[in-house]
Design a protein around this motif. Sequence first.
Motif, mmCIF file in Angstrom:
data_model
loop_
_atom_site.group_PDB
_atom_site.id
_atom_site.type_symbol
_atom_site.label_atom_id
_atom_site.label_comp_id
_atom_site.label_asym_id
_atom_site.label_seq_id
_atom_site.Cartn_x
_atom_site.Cartn_y
_atom_site.Cartn_z
ATOM 1 N N VAL A 72 41.117 -19.908 -39.282
ATOM 2 C CA VAL A 72 41.475 -21.089 -38.501
ATOM 3 C C VAL A 72 40.294 -21.434 -37.604
ATOM 4 O O VAL A 72 39.461 -20.582 -37.297
ATOM 5 C CB VAL A 72 42.755 -20.869 -37.659
ATOM 6 C CG1 VAL A 72 43.967 -20.645 -38.557
ATOM 7 C CG2 VAL A 72 42.591 -19.711 -36.682
ATOM 8 N N THR A 73 40.223 -22.684 -37.213
ATOM 9 C CA THR A 73 39.129 -23.118 -36.345
ATOM 10 C C THR A 73 39.639 -24.161 -35.361
ATOM 11 O O THR A 73 40.446 -25.028 -35.724
ATOM 12 C CB THR A 73 37.938 -23.641 -37.180
ATOM 13 O OG1 THR A 73 36.812 -23.820 -36.341
ATOM 14 C CG2 THR A 73 38.254 -24.916 -37.918
ATOM 15 N N TYR A 77 41.186 -31.855 -32.064
ATOM 16 C CA TYR A 77 42.518 -32.335 -32.445
ATOM 17 C C TYR A 77 43.547 -31.221 -32.499
ATOM 18 O O TYR A 77 44.727 -31.470 -32.682
ATOM 19 C CB TYR A 77 42.438 -33.051 -33.796
ATOM 20 C CG TYR A 77 41.392 -34.132 -33.763
ATOM 21 C CD1 TYR A 77 41.643 -35.350 -33.133
ATOM 22 C CD2 TYR A 77 40.126 -33.913 -34.291
ATOM 23 C CE1 TYR A 77 40.672 -36.332 -33.053
ATOM 24 C CE2 TYR A 77 39.141 -34.887 -34.212
ATOM 25 C CZ TYR A 77 39.426 -36.092 -33.589
ATOM 26 O OH TYR A 77 38.451 -37.053 -33.495
ATOM 27 N N GLY A 78 43.089 -29.979 -32.394
ATOM 28 C CA GLY A 78 43.983 -28.826 -32.469
ATOM 29 C C GLY A 78 43.435 -27.788 -33.424
ATOM 30 O O GLY A 78 42.305 -27.903 -33.925
ATOM 31 N N LEU A 79 44.239 -26.804 -33.702
ATOM 32 C CA LEU A 79 43.837 -25.696 -34.564
ATOM 33 C C LEU A 79 44.025 -26.082 -36.025
ATOM 34 O O LEU A 79 45.097 -26.547 -36.415
ATOM 35 C CB LEU A 79 44.679 -24.465 -34.221
ATOM 36 C CG LEU A 79 44.167 -23.116 -34.647
ATOM 37 C CD1 LEU A 79 42.784 -22.821 -34.054
ATOM 38 C CD2 LEU A 79 45.140 -22.030 -34.215
ATOM 39 N N MET A 80 42.959 -25.904 -36.794
ATOM 40 C CA MET A 80 43.010 -26.265 -38.217
ATOM 41 C C MET A 80 42.845 -25.041 -39.093
ATOM 42 O O MET A 80 42.116 -24.115 -38.759
ATOM 43 C CB MET A 80 41.908 -27.258 -38.567
ATOM 44 C CG MET A 80 42.144 -28.629 -38.040
ATOM 45 S SD MET A 80 41.222 -29.829 -39.014
ATOM 46 C CE MET A 80 41.776 -31.325 -38.232
ATOM 47 N N ILE A 103 43.590 -28.555 -42.755
ATOM 48 C CA ILE A 103 44.732 -29.309 -42.241
ATOM 49 C C ILE A 103 45.035 -28.823 -40.834
ATOM 50 O O ILE A 103 44.765 -27.669 -40.485
ATOM 51 C CB ILE A 103 45.996 -29.194 -43.130
ATOM 52 C CG1 ILE A 103 46.477 -27.749 -43.219
ATOM 53 C CG2 ILE A 103 45.763 -29.794 -44.506
ATOM 54 C CD1 ILE A 103 47.874 -27.610 -43.794
ATOM 55 N N LEU A 104 45.591 -29.717 -40.047
ATOM 56 C CA LEU A 104 46.007 -29.406 -38.689
ATOM 57 C C LEU A 104 47.292 -28.579 -38.755
ATOM 58 O O LEU A 104 48.224 -28.943 -39.463
ATOM 59 C CB LEU A 104 46.249 -30.711 -37.925
ATOM 60 C CG LEU A 104 46.414 -30.644 -36.421
ATOM 61 C CD1 LEU A 104 45.175 -30.041 -35.764
ATOM 62 C CD2 LEU A 104 46.671 -32.045 -35.878
ATOM 63 N N LEU A 105 47.301 -27.465 -38.025
ATOM 64 C CA LEU A 105 48.489 -26.615 -38.004
ATOM 65 C C LEU A 105 49.473 -27.111 -36.942
ATOM 66 O O LEU A 105 49.063 -27.621 -35.901
ATOM 67 C CB LEU A 105 48.092 -25.169 -37.703
ATOM 68 C CG LEU A 105 47.306 -24.488 -38.822
ATOM 69 C CD1 LEU A 105 46.711 -23.180 -38.334
ATOM 70 C CD2 LEU A 105 48.204 -24.248 -40.030
ATOM 71 N N PRO A 106 50.770 -26.931 -37.182
ATOM 72 C CA PRO A 106 51.759 -27.309 -36.179
ATOM 73 C C PRO A 106 51.555 -26.509 -34.891
ATOM 74 O O PRO A 106 51.121 -25.348 -34.930
ATOM 75 C CB PRO A 106 53.102 -26.943 -36.828
ATOM 76 C CG PRO A 106 52.824 -26.853 -38.292
ATOM 77 C CD PRO A 106 51.394 -26.426 -38.412
ATOM 78 N N THR A 143 51.886 -28.629 -46.934
ATOM 79 C CA THR A 143 51.665 -29.806 -47.796
ATOM 80 C C THR A 143 52.864 -30.009 -48.724
ATOM 81 O O THR A 143 52.769 -30.723 -49.710
ATOM 82 C CB THR A 143 50.380 -29.676 -48.640
ATOM 83 O OG1 THR A 143 50.506 -28.558 -49.537
ATOM 84 C CG2 THR A 143 49.147 -29.553 -47.778
ATOM 85 N N ASN A 144 53.962 -29.333 -48.399
ATOM 86 C CA ASN A 144 55.188 -29.447 -49.188
ATOM 87 C C ASN A 144 54.955 -29.085 -50.656
ATOM 88 O O ASN A 144 55.506 -29.708 -51.560
ATOM 89 C CB ASN A 144 55.786 -30.848 -49.054
ATOM 90 C CG ASN A 144 57.260 -30.859 -49.401
ATOM 91 O OD1 ASN A 144 57.984 -29.925 -49.066
ATOM 92 N ND2 ASN A 144 57.705 -31.899 -50.084
#
Length: 170
Positions: A72-73, A77-80, A103-106, A143-144
């Motif tokens: 993760v990084t 915008y948040g943790l991806m 992708i951005l993590l919740p 990503t469902n």
Amino acid sequence: MKIGIGSTNLAKIEAVQRVFSENDEIISVRVPSGVSDQPFSDEETIEGAIQRAKKALETTNADLGIGLEGGVTETPYGLMLCNWGALYSKTDHSPIIAGGARILLPDEISERLRTGEELGPIMDDYCMRENIRHHEGAIGIFTNGLITRGEMFSHVVRMLKGQFIYRMNG
């Protein structure tokens, strides 16, 4: 060709099998990444992939060593989620490196990661299942199911293989 992969993770093995020929011998081996269990930057995740590739090449005495590392990084915008791969060959002593999807993590996942937990167990808890990391992974959940962890790493392995072929032909 003999290919060593520095992991026994099913999604990572599957990724290498998808990209290389049926005639290639793929040997998976558990090797240390040399980084924390939960890499927390692109740099640390890349280093983990490089160390896995080196160790896979040395341990298996293969023609190629491949290391794949998820991490993760932090971004503005948040943790991806991030993922990186490295490839070493017997004949070229500098690594080939490639990165993949992000992708951005919740927030609820990011908060737990920031307290020191590892993504794999967090995802198992979040999904109330076991071994998410060996199957669809966090990318598959968020990503469902449109992209699985194996597919994500396959993309990285294709970039590694393509660069390797380019180097050999260049």
